[in-house]
Design a protein around this motif. Structure first.
Motif, short mmCIF file in Angstrom:
data_model
loop_
_atom_site.label_atom_id
_atom_site.label_comp_id
_atom_site.label_asym_id
_atom_site.label_seq_id
_atom_site.Cartn_x
_atom_site.Cartn_y
_atom_site.Cartn_z
N TYR A 434 8.80 -2.06 -9.98
CA TYR A 434 7.62 -2.87 -10.34
C TYR A 434 6.58 -2.97 -9.22
O TYR A 434 5.43 -3.30 -9.49
CB TYR A 434 8.07 -4.29 -10.71
CG TYR A 434 9.04 -4.31 -11.87
CD1 TYR A 434 8.58 -4.21 -13.18
CD2 TYR A 434 10.42 -4.38 -11.65
CE1 TYR A 434 9.47 -4.20 -14.25
CE2 TYR A 434 11.32 -4.38 -12.72
CZ TYR A 434 10.84 -4.29 -14.01
OH TYR A 434 11.71 -4.27 -15.06
N ALA A 435 6.97 -2.74 -7.98
CA ALA A 435 6.07 -2.96 -6.85
C ALA A 435 5.88 -1.68 -6.04
O ALA A 435 6.78 -0.86 -5.93
CB ALA A 435 6.63 -4.05 -5.94
N THR A 436 4.69 -1.55 -5.44
CA THR A 436 4.41 -0.43 -4.53
C THR A 436 4.30 -0.98 -3.12
O THR A 436 3.60 -1.98 -2.89
CB THR A 436 3.06 0.25 -4.92
OG1 THR A 436 3.07 0.55 -6.31
CG2 THR A 436 2.85 1.51 -4.13
N LEU A 437 4.97 -0.33 -2.19
CA LEU A 437 4.95 -0.79 -0.79
C LEU A 437 3.66 -0.32 -0.12
O LEU A 437 3.39 0.87 -0.02
CB LEU A 437 6.17 -0.22 -0.05
CG LEU A 437 6.24 -0.43 1.47
CD1 LEU A 437 6.23 -1.92 1.81
CD2 LEU A 437 7.47 0.22 2.06
N ASN A 438 2.84 -1.30 0.29
CA ASN A 438 1.64 -1.07 1.10
C ASN A 438 0.77 0.11 0.66
O ASN A 438 0.49 1.02 1.45
CB ASN A 438 2.07 -0.87 2.58
CG ASN A 438 0.93 -1.18 3.53
OD1 ASN A 438 0.03 -1.96 3.23
ND2 ASN A 438 0.95 -0.55 4.69
N PRO A 439 0.30 0.09 -0.59
CA PRO A 439 -0.58 1.20 -1.02
C PRO A 439 -1.93 1.13 -0.29
O PRO A 439 -2.31 0.09 0.23
CB PRO A 439 -0.75 0.93 -2.52
CG PRO A 439 -0.55 -0.54 -2.67
CD PRO A 439 0.48 -0.92 -1.65
N SER A 440 -2.65 2.24 -0.33
CA SER A 440 -3.97 2.29 0.32
C SER A 440 -4.94 1.32 -0.35
O SER A 440 -4.95 1.19 -1.57
CB SER A 440 -4.51 3.72 0.23
OG SER A 440 -5.86 3.74 0.64
N ILE A 441 -5.77 0.67 0.48
CA ILE A 441 -6.82 -0.20 -0.08
C ILE A 441 -7.96 0.68 -0.59
O ILE A 441 -8.74 0.29 -1.46
CB ILE A 441 -7.39 -1.14 1.02
CG1 ILE A 441 -6.29 -1.86 1.78
CG2 ILE A 441 -8.38 -2.14 0.44
CD1 ILE A 441 -5.50 -2.88 1.03
N ASN A 442 -8.09 1.89 -0.02
CA ASN A 442 -9.20 2.79 -0.37
C ASN A 442 -9.02 3.40 -1.76
O ASN A 442 -9.97 3.91 -2.33
CB ASN A 442 -9.30 3.93 0.65
CG ASN A 442 -9.61 3.41 2.03
OD1 ASN A 442 -10.38 2.47 2.18
ND2 ASN A 442 -9.00 3.99 3.06
N ALA A 443 -7.79 3.37 -2.29
CA ALA A 443 -7.52 4.07 -3.57
C ALA A 443 -8.29 3.44 -4.71
O ALA A 443 -8.51 2.26 -4.75
CB ALA A 443 -6.03 4.00 -3.85
#
Length: 443
Positions: A434-443
């Motif tokens: 259910y969760a993504t670890l620290n994805p890019s803010i730029n995405a």
């Protein structure tokens, strides 16, 4: 990633208008007095909208605008320009806030690609030894940092003794509206002792549950809208049967994090003892009569959810218990802060909590604050809304802070855990569904 930062200038900013003599002494409320004497922080990251040629000039203009607007804001929030006299009294002496300008040698997009919490010291005003020394007990500190691309980070540090998240929001709304030249900015309701008189027998004590770890780390997990919908669907039937309503976004995300954190504890120690979750509640709207949103100070109190056995840690059980405990808090506890008996009731509740912990020393405790639905992404100082905002916890382990994602439909969870437990948590399969670890803010 390596960052080099350089402090360009440091200065004190005083209120634009002196505090009138009759307001020179400000007494905290009992809830302020019981709040830990730590500084909370928040950092906002703003993209550049200028050409390379004008970056230095643009940064100078932004810094000047912030300084002038802080001076005007301090006149409205005058205790923030003072200094503590004792555990419950502020001398509103207009010594002011402290302002730092700095620059880093990377582009904003580089940092936001995979935000590294170990590098956040480059943006916080309170992590620089000289600034801490020169600021002379300032309750409010601000740092503006320029990136090589012209983007900026605006970071503020504010004493928790005077402000919870709603109070911080009132400050941000007032400050940003002054930046835009509005004649009637948000004005705070400075209640202090008028709400709940402080206790002269108390020294600078704290009502917080400190769960210190030898070494703890902070990580960011992001739950997207569709994944939150899946989580809700997973528990909805059992929840509706008992509560005749639907679970909230915050309840399902928090329940999953708590469940996975306890599972990792078991993996590390070999057993699951009883566990408790404390969640802070904003009292302003829940008391009768309610307080205005602009009530400045600490108007929060935690309610507790208990899971004594492993069967209590089923996801639907946790969500149901959360709602039951929350409803009970609203129906019974929220109003104990009103009326003549309030000081005794608060001290009694504090004593009861202390006894509970003395009798349950083996219990694993987690603390949660939710800032969801707070319009923090509307913080616009005159150059648009932030790309990202974050608050860094350097004090205590076993904490969970929840905030909306920039789009408003997801939830960002900032979690601090013991280093060993976090290593397990990051690989927890149920969580990573259910969760993504620290994805890019730029995405």
């Amino acid at each position: 990633m390596e960052i080099k930062s350089e402090i360009v200038s440091r200065q004190t900013i005083k209120p634009s208008n002196p505090t009138p003599p009759h307001l020179k002494t400000f007494k905290l409320s009992l809830l302020d007095q019981l709040t830990p004497g730590v500084h909370g922080n928040m950092t906002f990251f703003y993209p550049s909208n200028n050409t390379i040629d004008s970056i230095a000039e643009d940064f100078s203009d932004k810094s000047k605008l912030l300084q002038e607007s802080i001076s005007k804001t301090l006149s409205l929030f005058y205790p923030l320009g003072g200094r503590f006299k004792d555990a419950a009294t502020i001398d509103c002496n207009d010594e002011g806030t402290f302002f730092v300008e700095s620059k880093v040698n990377i582009q904003l997009s580089e940092f936001l690609n995979r935000p590294d919490f170990n590098l956040m010291d480059h943006f916080l005003p309170t992590t620089d030894h000289k600034t801490t020394e020169l600021s002379n007990g300032a309750m409010f500190l601000v740092r503006i940092t320029s990136f090589t691309c012209g983007g900026v980070a605006v970071s503020l540090s504010l004493t928790h003794k005077l402000a919870d998240m709603s109070a911080l929001l009132a400050l941000l709304q007032s400050w940003s509206s002054i930046c835009h030249g509005l004649s009637y900015p948000v004005t705070p309701d400075l209640m202090g002792e008028k709400f709940l008189a402080p206790n002269d027998q108390l020294s600078a004590m704290s009502s917080s549950v400190n769960i210190d770890a030898e070494k703890f780390v902070m990580r960011r997990f992001v739950f997207g809208e569709s994944k939150i919908a899946e989580l809700k669907a997973k528990v909805d039937q059992e929840f509706r049967e008992v509560m005749q309503s639907h679970p909230s976004r915050v309840e399902v995300v928090l329940a999953l994090i708590w469940k996975c954190a306890v599972a990792n504890k078991k993996q590390k120690t070999g057993s699951v003892g009883p566990t408790a979750l404390f969640q802070a509640v904003n009292l302003r709207t829940r008391m009768s009569p309610p307080l205005p949103d602009t009530a400045f100070g600490n108007f929060i109190w935690p309610f507790m959810v208990l899971a004594k056995e492993e069967k209590d840690l089923e996801l639907h059980e946790l969500v149901i218990q959360m709602r039951k405990s929350f409803n009970e808090f609203n129906n019974t506890t929220a109003n104990m802060f009103r009326g003549e008996g309030a000081p005794l009731a608060v001290m009694g509740a504090l004593k009861e909590r202390g006894e509970f912990f003395r009798n349950n020393r083996e219990m694993t405790v987690y603390k949660c604050s939710s800032w969801c639905r707070f319009p923090l992404y509307d913080t616009d100082f005159g150059w648009g809304k932030p790309l990202w905002l974050v608050s860094i916890n350097k004090m205590v382990s076993n904490t969970i802070a929840l905030a909306d994602t920039r789009s408003g439909d997801g939830i960002e969870a900032l979690l601090t855990l013991d280093e060993e437990e976090m290593a397990l948590f990051e690989q927890n399969e149920e969580l990573l569904k259910y969760a993504t670890l620290n994805p890019s803010i730029n995405a």
